[in-house]
Design a protein around this motif. Structure first.
Motif, short mmCIF file in Angstrom:
data_model
loop_
_atom_site.label_atom_id
_atom_site.label_comp_id
_atom_site.label_asym_id
_atom_site.label_seq_id
_atom_site.Cartn_x
_atom_site.Cartn_y
_atom_site.Cartn_z
N ALA A 159 3.84 -0.83 -11.28
CA ALA A 159 2.95 -0.74 -12.44
C ALA A 159 2.47 0.70 -12.67
O ALA A 159 1.65 0.93 -13.56
CB ALA A 159 1.75 -1.67 -12.25
N GLY A 160 2.95 1.63 -11.85
CA GLY A 160 2.59 3.03 -12.02
C GLY A 160 1.31 3.45 -11.33
O GLY A 160 0.77 4.52 -11.64
N VAL A 161 0.85 2.64 -10.38
CA VAL A 161 -0.41 2.92 -9.68
C VAL A 161 -0.13 3.32 -8.24
O VAL A 161 0.62 2.64 -7.53
CB VAL A 161 -1.35 1.69 -9.71
N ALA A 162 -0.73 4.41 -7.79
CA ALA A 162 -0.61 4.85 -6.40
C ALA A 162 -1.50 3.99 -5.51
O ALA A 162 -2.51 3.44 -5.95
CB ALA A 162 -1.00 6.32 -6.28
N VAL A 163 -1.13 3.91 -4.22
CA VAL A 163 -1.84 3.05 -3.28
C VAL A 163 -2.27 3.82 -2.05
O VAL A 163 -1.50 4.60 -1.49
CB VAL A 163 -0.95 1.86 -2.83
N ILE A 164 -3.52 3.61 -1.64
CA ILE A 164 -4.00 3.99 -0.31
C ILE A 164 -3.95 2.72 0.53
O ILE A 164 -4.53 1.69 0.15
CB ILE A 164 -5.43 4.55 -0.36
N ALA A 165 -3.24 2.78 1.65
CA ALA A 165 -3.02 1.57 2.46
C ALA A 165 -3.82 1.61 3.75
O ALA A 165 -4.11 2.68 4.29
CB ALA A 165 -1.53 1.43 2.78
N PHE A 166 -4.15 0.41 4.24
CA PHE A 166 -4.85 0.25 5.52
C PHE A 166 -3.96 -0.49 6.51
O PHE A 166 -3.27 -1.46 6.15
CB PHE A 166 -6.14 -0.56 5.33
N ARG A 167 -4.02 -0.07 7.76
CA ARG A 167 -3.29 -0.75 8.83
C ARG A 167 -3.95 -2.06 9.22
O ARG A 167 -3.41 -2.83 10.01
CB ARG A 167 -3.19 0.16 10.05
N SER A 168 -5.14 -2.34 8.68
CA SER A 168 -5.90 -3.54 9.04
C SER A 168 -5.16 -4.83 8.71
O SER A 168 -5.49 -5.89 9.24
CB SER A 168 -7.26 -3.52 8.34
N GLY A 169 -4.16 -4.76 7.83
CA GLY A 169 -3.42 -5.96 7.48
C GLY A 169 -2.33 -6.32 8.47
O GLY A 169 -1.71 -7.38 8.36
N GLY A 170 -2.08 -5.44 9.45
CA GLY A 170 -1.12 -5.75 10.49
C GLY A 170 0.30 -5.31 10.20
O GLY A 170 1.23 -5.76 10.88
N PHE A 171 0.49 -4.43 9.23
CA PHE A 171 1.82 -3.93 8.91
C PHE A 171 1.97 -2.51 9.46
O PHE A 171 1.01 -1.78 9.62
CB PHE A 171 2.06 -3.95 7.39
N SER A 172 3.22 -2.15 9.74
CA SER A 172 3.50 -0.85 10.35
C SER A 172 3.47 0.27 9.32
O SER A 172 3.60 0.03 8.11
CB SER A 172 4.88 -0.88 11.01
N ASP A 173 3.34 1.51 9.81
CA ASP A 173 3.38 2.66 8.92
C ASP A 173 4.71 2.72 8.17
O ASP A 173 4.76 3.14 7.01
CB ASP A 173 3.17 3.95 9.70
N GLN A 191 6.45 0.19 7.16
CA GLN A 191 6.38 -0.79 6.07
C GLN A 191 5.46 -0.33 4.95
O GLN A 191 5.60 -0.75 3.81
CB GLN A 191 5.90 -2.14 6.62
N LEU A 192 4.51 0.54 5.29
CA LEU A 192 3.52 1.04 4.31
C LEU A 192 3.89 2.43 3.79
O LEU A 192 3.08 3.09 3.13
CB LEU A 192 2.13 1.08 4.95
N ALA A 193 5.11 2.87 4.05
CA ALA A 193 5.49 4.26 3.83
C ALA A 193 5.39 4.71 2.38
O ALA A 193 5.26 5.92 2.11
CB ALA A 193 6.91 4.49 4.34
N GLU A 194 5.44 3.78 1.42
CA GLU A 194 5.37 4.17 0.01
C GLU A 194 3.94 4.39 -0.48
O GLU A 194 3.73 4.75 -1.64
CB GLU A 194 6.06 3.12 -0.86
N ALA A 195 2.95 4.19 0.40
CA ALA A 195 1.57 4.53 0.05
C ALA A 195 1.39 6.04 0.07
O ALA A 195 2.09 6.75 0.80
CB ALA A 195 0.61 3.87 1.03
N ILE A 196 0.43 6.54 -0.70
CA ILE A 196 0.20 7.99 -0.70
C ILE A 196 -0.56 8.43 0.54
O ILE A 196 -0.42 9.57 0.99
CB ILE A 196 -0.52 8.46 -1.98
#
Length: 222
Positions: free
Chosen positions: A181-195, A197-202
């Motif tokens: 949708a064109g929105v950047a994401v700040i991700a938290f490890r609190s959800g139990g996913f690895s870095d 898996q979260l690599a597309e977060a800014i």
């Protein structure tokens, strides 16, 4: 363009609930005669039921028939059984207070149902800080995360353009949906996913408290 709003995922982001959702799915599937393991479901938490259920049992739809019954039962289990034991993620309330003080428009963007949302916001201890009228839930979009529909509806509700908002999330499905949708994401490890898996977060932080500790160096400082 100046940031004006923050889109907020709830599960795994502000409340430590991802394991509970997985257990509720396992229990709901079992009640319908399906032997589903926790480890099958847990990596898919963050998707809406319309996406998750057919990935577990390909013959089921999450939107009608037995699949819908399983989705509804999972919701009941969260509201009646698991919800009472949920706890906030570290620093969730303090971060919301900081975002409000910073003048951001805060809009909830959750794959939960509207009925669940009240339980989850109370468990996150932010129900008095966030306006449920400024929330989009699974009923507001044709397809849930990882499709972008829910994020697009959230932007409309907040009167935000994609480049005026950042999303806070905890799963790769938050990131996939928001980025589409064109929105950047700040991700938290609190959800139990690895870095990975979260690599597309800014940016990736351990928790809301970790972001708050580095707030002045984050994209939210302005």
């Amino acid at each position: 363009m100046l940031l004006k709003g923050v889109l907020l995922d709830i599960d795994g982001t502000l409340v430590d609930s991802n394991d509970a959702h997985a257990h509720a799915y396992v229990e709901a599937f079992a009640e319908h005669g399906y032997d589903v393991e926790f480890d099958q479901v847990r990596p898919l938490i963050g998707m809406g039921g319309d996406q998750l259920i057919p990935r577990i049992v390909s013959s089921l739809s999450g939107e009608e028939g037995e699949g819908k019954e399983i989705a509804d039962r999972r919701k009941e289990l969260i509201m009646q059984k698991y919800g009472a034991d949920l706890a906030p993620t570290d620093g969730s309330r303090l971060l919301i207070e900081k975002l409000k003080q910073s003048g951001y428009e805060l809009v909830i963007s959750s794959s939960a149902t509207s009925e669940e949302l009240s339980v989850l916001l109370k468990a996150a201890q932010v129900d008095d800080l966030l306006d449920q009228n400024m929330a989009t839930t699974s009923s507001d979009a044709d397809a849930s995360k990882p499709e972008p529909d829910l994020i697009e509806v959230t932007l409309e509700k907040g009167h935000l353009k994609p480049n005026e908002a950042i999303m806070l999330g905890d799963t790769p499905y938050d990131i996939q949906a928001a980025n589409a949708a064109g929105v950047a994401v700040i991700a938290f490890r609190s959800g139990g996913f690895s870095d990975e898996q979260l690599a597309e977060a800014i940016e990736i932080y351990d928790s809301p408290a970790d972001l708050l500790a580095h707030f002045d160096q984050s994209p939210l400082a302005q």
